[in-house]
Design an enzyme around this catalytic site. Structure first.
Site, PDB file in Angstrom:
ATOM      1  N   SER A  78       0.836  -1.197   0.000  1.00  0.00           N
ATOM      2  CA  SER A  78       0.000   0.000   0.000  1.00  0.00           C
ATOM      3  C   SER A  78       0.879   1.260   0.000  1.00  0.00           C
ATOM      4  O   SER A  78       1.728   1.422  -0.879  1.00  0.00           O
ATOM      5  CB  SER A  78      -0.952  -0.048   1.192  1.00  0.00           C
ATOM      6  OG  SER A  78      -1.925   0.964   1.079  1.00  0.00           O
TER       7      SER A  78
ATOM      8  N   ASP B 242      -5.542  -3.966  -2.608  1.00  0.00           N
ATOM      9  CA  ASP B 242      -4.520  -3.643  -1.620  1.00  0.00           C
ATOM     10  C   ASP B 242      -3.909  -4.916  -1.042  1.00  0.00           C
ATOM     11  O   ASP B 242      -4.616  -5.834  -0.608  1.00  0.00           O
ATOM     12  CB  ASP B 242      -5.155  -2.819  -0.494  1.00  0.00           C
ATOM     13  CG  ASP B 242      -4.108  -2.140   0.372  1.00  0.00           C
ATOM     14  OD1 ASP B 242      -3.099  -2.782   0.698  1.00  0.00           O
ATOM     15  OD2 ASP B 242      -4.304  -0.954   0.712  1.00  0.00           O
TER      16      ASP B 242
END
Length: 1316
Positions: free
Chosen positions: A1044, A1163
């Site tokens: 991320s 993610d």
């Protein structure tokens, strides 16, 4: 008829003329009309229309609403054109196919060798069996082949191997080897037919039935036993006066020495499982070999000793836990063979030595724990002082002019010719070793220090078993056969090898002549005695460390030493378990490092000074030169060693097999029976799981095994079939431990079973720790212990030598002993025929010895394409570095073509050399797409100038080649001048640990330092502050991984490995993310997400542009969650912005990113927010993990069995109602999606080698990108405090201060010739 024809012809002609004239007339009329039309249109019509247009009037009326509507329409059109034409260039980037992983499986055509039948490949079987002798010169080979005989053994017949004095090879069939159990054991094996024997192993085709110990006995059988019934220092004068006849017995402590033990005869038999054919080389063949070829015999004995130590001793100690048996050899040697110096030498000289050592220590004010005592000149001060005292006391100033012919005190030996040599040119029985020397009667020439060194050398040789003797008479009778083979004596027949050897060409015979190197240097004992160093060690000093290679023998002059042998079980994961400690004390007259020095291998013991100690050090090189002068001394030393070997190790020697593997040779395949364990002695193996039934081989998983690793214990104990295929990456040596040996030893020595249980427990622990990686794609596990590295250029380049020199220097600074091998150095050592057909055995033995002595061998392929040296470099490499200049043509070079043709399965890594610390976008992909077999790549900055190019004599031609290559590839060089991105300042590494060569060295040594950054939105800004604090502390990073926002920060740092541009780009990105209007304009109907993702995509693309991940200066990866296949994916190639955006894709906020194959990526924090496990699989030993994820509340809730949303909303506004905590729908979904990540994150905190950091940023929301400075300062302050804690606890010492090897044991000192 004629008139009629003429009339017809005239009519036809007239008609034709008529039509022609008509057509012309009509054409003229048409042209005239068209001309008139044009003239009329130009002069009348056009002016008329122009007049009407000019004089025409039009009136249009718009109200305000109409104008406003047209304005908004125009604005929308412009926005759409700009949005989909100019602002989404990232969507129109050219498609780049993903880079496939390199194939790491073996050649499918290579399979395990099938059993050979009969005499079809009899010569191959013989050559395979005698390979345990190492390199054999052709005359030696002929001598052994001349005596070989074959014999047929019926099923059930036995051979008593313990009493057999022949070398036996199994040609066809199978033998079972049994051993007698210990007297206190009642366990039996009924299958042998002899209830008192247990099964050790089975020997089949091509394997020797004899052991290493048997071969040593055959070579040393004629060497007489070295006894010490007589005092070696008897009948020497008590005074120093020359010519004195008064004698006394010196060294009273040696008056009665115990006899040396006889070599153990193990109770071992071999039983024919089926009708078997054996080949026998009788003992007299080895006796003749010793007489005819003493140098070759000494060489064979040394090879056998080394392999005996490396196979039997090493396996017994490191794997089976038989440390007590190994330790008993050194202990028994010192208890049985201690020879002290005479008392008249030990009385005053030792005290003077100590005084000199202490004075030198005080004058130097040094902290060194040892002092090498050196003479001040040819006639030392210490010697003159001692001599003058004794001489004046006894005789005044009288000196005789007559040369001395009688024994004198201080000589230790009888007189001899001063010009006598240690080796004469004749080859025959061992001559008396001339340990005597004479001195002049003049006081100025009399040097008692020389006599002292002679005494030390004599004591050392007597301890090794070298006395004055001659060989026994050779018995030419054939060895008697055992009872089981008497009936088959008629089948004993001679085998004709001469026909095979007669086919040798004249060139091969010339190679034999040149390969036999006979030293012509004749040295006296004085020259060897000068090699001895007198070293003073302070109490507590470690003299010999376990695992160090033997560099010489230590004779204890005065003081006491403690020898300890820690029982350790060392796993490949550096997990050590102390099982106990064996120790004994070494007194004056003892020898240290005996076992390791004799076998030229590493030491199994630790030796420390119990008190201040004075020792004499004889270098191993000196001992080798003495053996070169008198080869048969090695037989004496070997006989002394084998007399000390316990019976347990002899049984182990018969059972443990030695296997040599060629590159890509398969050891076993999947589903094969598991009946043994393999221990890697040298080389490298790889295991893979594949699918043979499919159309193509799909490699699912693999692991690599280096020196000291073992394979197959779990399958063997569970009696399961092999779960994978095992093959050799390069030339390798294995020790094969059969299951039957474990069964036999476990009954008599339960410690072996305990040792094996610990190995299995550790292996299962590793499997459990790796379970966290089951959800991701199968990734290769890099092995940390690279022992051999080949540097191969892509094409001819002048940077090869410079690159190897810089890499070697950095490895040396890190504490690794490195040996660089070039073609010239190998030829200088082995001769011009080192790469010939017969010279390969000698070359292989030489390289194996170097691998044992040094931590890392670097093979520099500085020869031509297709040369034997280039093939050797490739065959011997654990890893191959392909060296290429980044600004040259990326096509496959001629060296690479040869590498591909050899089909090597060693890991190949591309090293791109750059003049600046910068890689243009897309350049690396041009190199990698042509090389799908490259496993990894590295970017290295290497500047080279004219001074470096012409620094060597042979660089003129190389320089011209470089100029020509640069001209041919000039258009690649223009890239850096026309690319505007190159105009920014280029980062330069100022610290040694930040250099690219230091990064490569840490990867090679298994000391790579990694950085793992977790996800957490705006809280990830604190990672930049922590990075700044870590960089201030001098901590470098070699591999970067992120999730991320951690992938975003990690990508910025890995791009140029510089915090300055990283800080600017990150702050610019956070400014875009803090602008909420961008996301408001990006809101759309929530089909897949609440936004289209355009603004998010553009923000990341504006940061990274068209750069690829493979163009990053540091290795980098980003992880994502593949919701198509429900797994975690690792991305280390492709457009950087694309996969960093995929790793930052929060579900619902932006739509999933599509991979090149159409998979939906989200993610990576949903699967693993801190990918420490994967980083460990890449070979990182120290991992700095920064976690900035949100912390969910762990408080219990009490809202009941049902929840009313209306009541929950009302209760917030009624003050007198008790407050009840209710979870929100978003919180429930968030906790659900991060369940897997939280579980893996908890394991990270306790992982070894992981430095876990969690800055105090939990109060900042996920989208608080506007607080950049505040969050950054929080991270920086936390990083400073964390680094100080690490420094206080000394956890950063290995990272910040690499071990320097400049201060090492005095055996590495260069100036040894002046030592006293």
């Amino acid at each position: 008829m004629d008139i009629t024809d003429r009339i017809l012809q005239n009519r036809i002609v007239s008609k034709v003329i008529f039509f022609v004239l008509r057509s012309v007339t009509l054409s003229l009329v048409s042209v005239t009309r068209f001309s008139l039309f044009l003239l009329s249109f130009a002069t009348i019509t056009v002016p008329k229309w122009a007049y009407k247009i000019v004089t025409y009037s039009l009136t249009i009326q718009f109200n305000f609403k109409s104008l406003l509507f047209l304005f908004f329409v125009s604005i929308c059109v412009v926005i759409l054109v700009v949005r989909y034409r100019y602002l989404n260039k990232y969507a129109r980037l050219p498609h780049e196919a993903p880079i496939k992983e390199a194939k790491l499986g073996p050649d499918t055509n290579i399979r395990p060798s099938e059993p050979r039948i009969g005499f079809q490949n009899y010569l191959d079987e013989f050559l395979s069996a005698i390979s345990i002798f190492g390199y054999l010169e052709k005359p030696v080979f002929v001598e052994l082949a001349r005596h070989i005989r074959t014999q047929r053994v019926a099923e059930g017949n036995t051979i008593y191997l313990g009493e057999q004095s022949s070398f036996i090879l199994v040609v066809d069939g199978c033998f079972q080897v049994f051993t007698a159990p210990e007297k206190d054991s009642a366990e039996v094996v009924e299958e042998a037919g002899q209830p008192e024997y247990r099964l050790l192993t089975e020997v089949s085709n091509g394997a020797p039935l004899s052991s290493f110990f048997t071969v040593l006995e055959l070579f040393t059988e004629l060497i007489p036993e070295a006894t010490s019934k007589e005092n070696p220092f008897k009948s020497t004068t008590s005074s120093l006066r020359p010519g004195s006849s008064t004698t006394t017995e010196a060294g009273a402590n040696n008056a009665s020495k115990p006899h040396m033990p006889q070599p153990k005869k193990a109770r071992i038999i071999a039983k024919a499982k089926i009708d078997t054919t054996i080949a026998v080389i009788p003992a007299n063949a080895f006796h003749h070999l010793v007489h005819k070829f003493p140098n070759s015999s000494a060489q064979i004995v040394q090879v056998i000793l080394t392999r005996f130590q490396r196979v039997t001793f090493s396996t017994g100690y490191e794997y089976l836990g038989l440390s007590d048996a190994i330790f008993s050899i050194e202990k028994n040697f010192n208890s049985l063979t201690a020879y002290e110096l005479p008392n008249y030498i030990r009385s005053d000289i030792i005290d003077d030595f100590k005084k000199e050592a202490m004075s030198e220590h005080l004058s130097q004010a040094s902290n060194e724990s040892f002092i090498v005592l050196r003479s001040k000149g040819a006639q030392s001060r210490l010697s003159n002082q001692y001599f003058s005292k004794a001489f004046d006391k006894e005789h005044g100033n009288f000196v005789s002019d007559i040369d001395r012919s009688t024994a004198n005190a201080g000589d230790l030996l009888s007189s001899t010719n001063p010009h006598s040599t240690l080796l004469s040119t004749s080859v025959g029985p061992l001559r008396k070793f001339p340990l005597n020397r004479s001195y002049s009667r003049e006081v100025g020439d009399y040097d008692i220090s020389a006599s002292f060194r002679d005494g030390l050398l004599q004591c050392i040789f007597k301890s090794l078993g070298v006395f004055n003797y001659e060989l026994k008479e050779d018995n030419d009778d054939l060895c008697t056969e055992n009872d089981s083979s008497e009936g088959d004596s008629d089948s004993l027949k001679k085998v004709d090898f001469l026909g095979q050897i007669a086919m040798m060409s004249a060139t091969d015979r010339e190679e034999v002549k040149s390969s036999i190197v006979v030293s012509t240097k004749k040295s006296t004992i004085l020259e060897f005695a000068k090699e001895i160093e007198i070293i003073f060690y302070k109490k507590g000093t470690t003299i010999v460390r376990q695992g160090d290679h033997a560099d010489g023998l230590y004779y204890i002059i005065d003081g006491f030493l403690d020898a300890t042998c820690p029982s350790k079980l060392t796993f490949s994961t550096s997990y050590d378990t102390d099982l106990g400690m064996h120790s004994f004390m070494i007194k004056p007259g003892g020898i240290v490092n005996y076992q390791a020095c004799v076998s030229n291998y590493r030491s199994f013991i630790n030796v420390t000074a119990r008190s201040d100690v004075l020792v004499g050090f004889l270098p191993r090189s000196c001992l080798e030169r003495i053996i070169d002068q008198e080869p048969l001394i090695s037989l004496t030393i070997a006989k002394r060693l084998i007399s000390l070997v316990p019976s347990l190790l002899l049984k182990l020697d018969f059972a443990v097999g030695w296997i040599h593997l060629n590159p890509d040779q398969v050891v076993y395949e999947k589903n094969d029976p598991s009946d043994c364990v393999y221990v890697v002695l040298n080389g490298r193996l790889r295991s893979i799981e594949d699918e043979r039934g499919s159309a193509r081989t799909q490699v699912d998983y693999f692991n690599e095994y280096g020196k000291g690793d073992s394979v197959g214990e779990l399958e063997m104990l569970l009696n399961n079939r092999r779960s994978s295929t095992l093959f050799a990456i390069r030339d390798s040596e294995l020790a094969k431990i059969p299951e039957t040996l474990f069964n036999a030893l476990s009954l008599s020595h339960p410690a072996v079973g305990l040792q094996l249980s610990k190995i299995i427990a550790n292996r299962m622990n590793l499997l459990l720790n790796n379970k966290s990686m089951d959800g991701m794609q199968h990734q290769p596990h890099e092995k940390h212990s690279i022992r051999t590295l080949a540097i191969v250029p892509s094409s001819s380049t002048g940077l090869l030598i410079l690159f190897s020199q810089k890499l070697t220097s950095v490895l040396s600074v890190m504490g690794k002993s490195v040996k660089v091998l070039r073609q010239s150095s190998v030829l200088e050592h082995l001769g011009k025929h080192a790469f010939s057909r017969m010279g390969r055995f000698k070359l292989s033995s030489y390289l194996s010895d170097l691998e044992d002595k040094y931590d890392i061998l670097i093979y520099v392929a500085d020869s031509g394409v297709g040369s034997a040296w280039l093939q050797t470099c490739i065959r011997q490499a654990d890893c191959i570095y392909i060296l290429a200049e980044a600004d040259q043509n990326p096509n496959i070079g001629e060296y690479e073509q040869h590498l591909i043709a050899m089909k090597s399965t060693a890991r190949k890594e591309l090293v791109l050399l750059h003049p600046e610390r910068f890689c243009p976008s897309g350049l690396t992909r041009l190199w990698l797409k042509e090389r799908p077999w490259v496993y990894a790549h590295h970017h290295v900055q290497l500047r080279i100038g004219l001074d470096n190019e012409i620094s060597q004599n042979n660089e003129a031609k190389v320089f011209l080649n470089i100029i020509r290559a640069k001209v041919q590839n000039l258009h690649y060089g223009f890239r850096k001048y026309i690319d505007w991105k190159h105009l920014h300042p280029v980062y330069q590494a100022n610290r040694a640990q930040d250099s690219d060569f230091a990064r490569l060295a840490r990867r090679i040594c298994g000391k790579a330092i990694a950085l793992v950054l977790g996800g957490g939105g705006a809280r990830g800004i604190s990672q930049i502050g922590i990075l700044y604090a870590l960089e201030e502390a001098g901590i470098p990073f070699d591999i970067i991984g992120g999730t991320s926002i951690g992938a975003f920060n990690g990508g910025l740092y890995a791009w140029e490995a510089d915090l300055v541009p990283m800080f600017g780009r990150a702050k610019k990105f956070c400014g875009r993310m803090a602008n909420l209007w961008r996301f408001v304009l990006d809101v759309t109907y929530p089909q897949a997400a609440y936004t289209t993702g355009h603004e998010f995509n553009r923000g990341i693309w504006k940061t990274f542009g068209e750069i690829h991940i493979e163009d990053f200066w540091l290795p980098f990866y980003a992880n994502t969650t593949n919701i198509t296949h429900s797994r975690m994916d690792i991305h280390s190639s492709g457009y950087a912005w694309r996969y960093i955006r995929a790793s930052m894709s929060l579900a619902g906020l932006v739509p999933p990113m599509l991979s090149d194959s159409g998979d939906m990526l989200l993610d990576g924090g949903y699967m693993d927010n801190l990918t420490v496990s994967h980083m460990q699989s890449l070979g990182a030993s120290s991992i700095f993990a920064i976690d900035v994820g949100s912390e969910d509340s762990r408080e219990p809730m009490h809202y009941g069995d049902t929840v009313s949303g209306v009541w929950a909303l009302i209760s917030r506004w009624i003050p007198f109602i008790p407050k009840t905590s209710f979870p929100s729908l978003a919180e429930i979904q968030s906790r659900l999606t991060y369940v897997t990540s939280v579980a893996t994150g908890e394991k990270v905190k306790s992982m070894p080698g992981c430095f876990y950091m969690r800055p105090p940023v939990k109060d900042f929301p996920t989208l608080e990108f506007g607080s950049f400075e505040k969050i950054y300062n929080v991270g920086y302050n936390y990083g400073k405090e964390y680094v100080e804690k690490l420094k206080t606890s000394h956890k950063l010492d290995d990272i910040l201060s690499p071990r320097d090897t400049s201060k090492r044991h005095p055996k590495f000192l260069s100036s040894r010739r002046n030592s006293l």
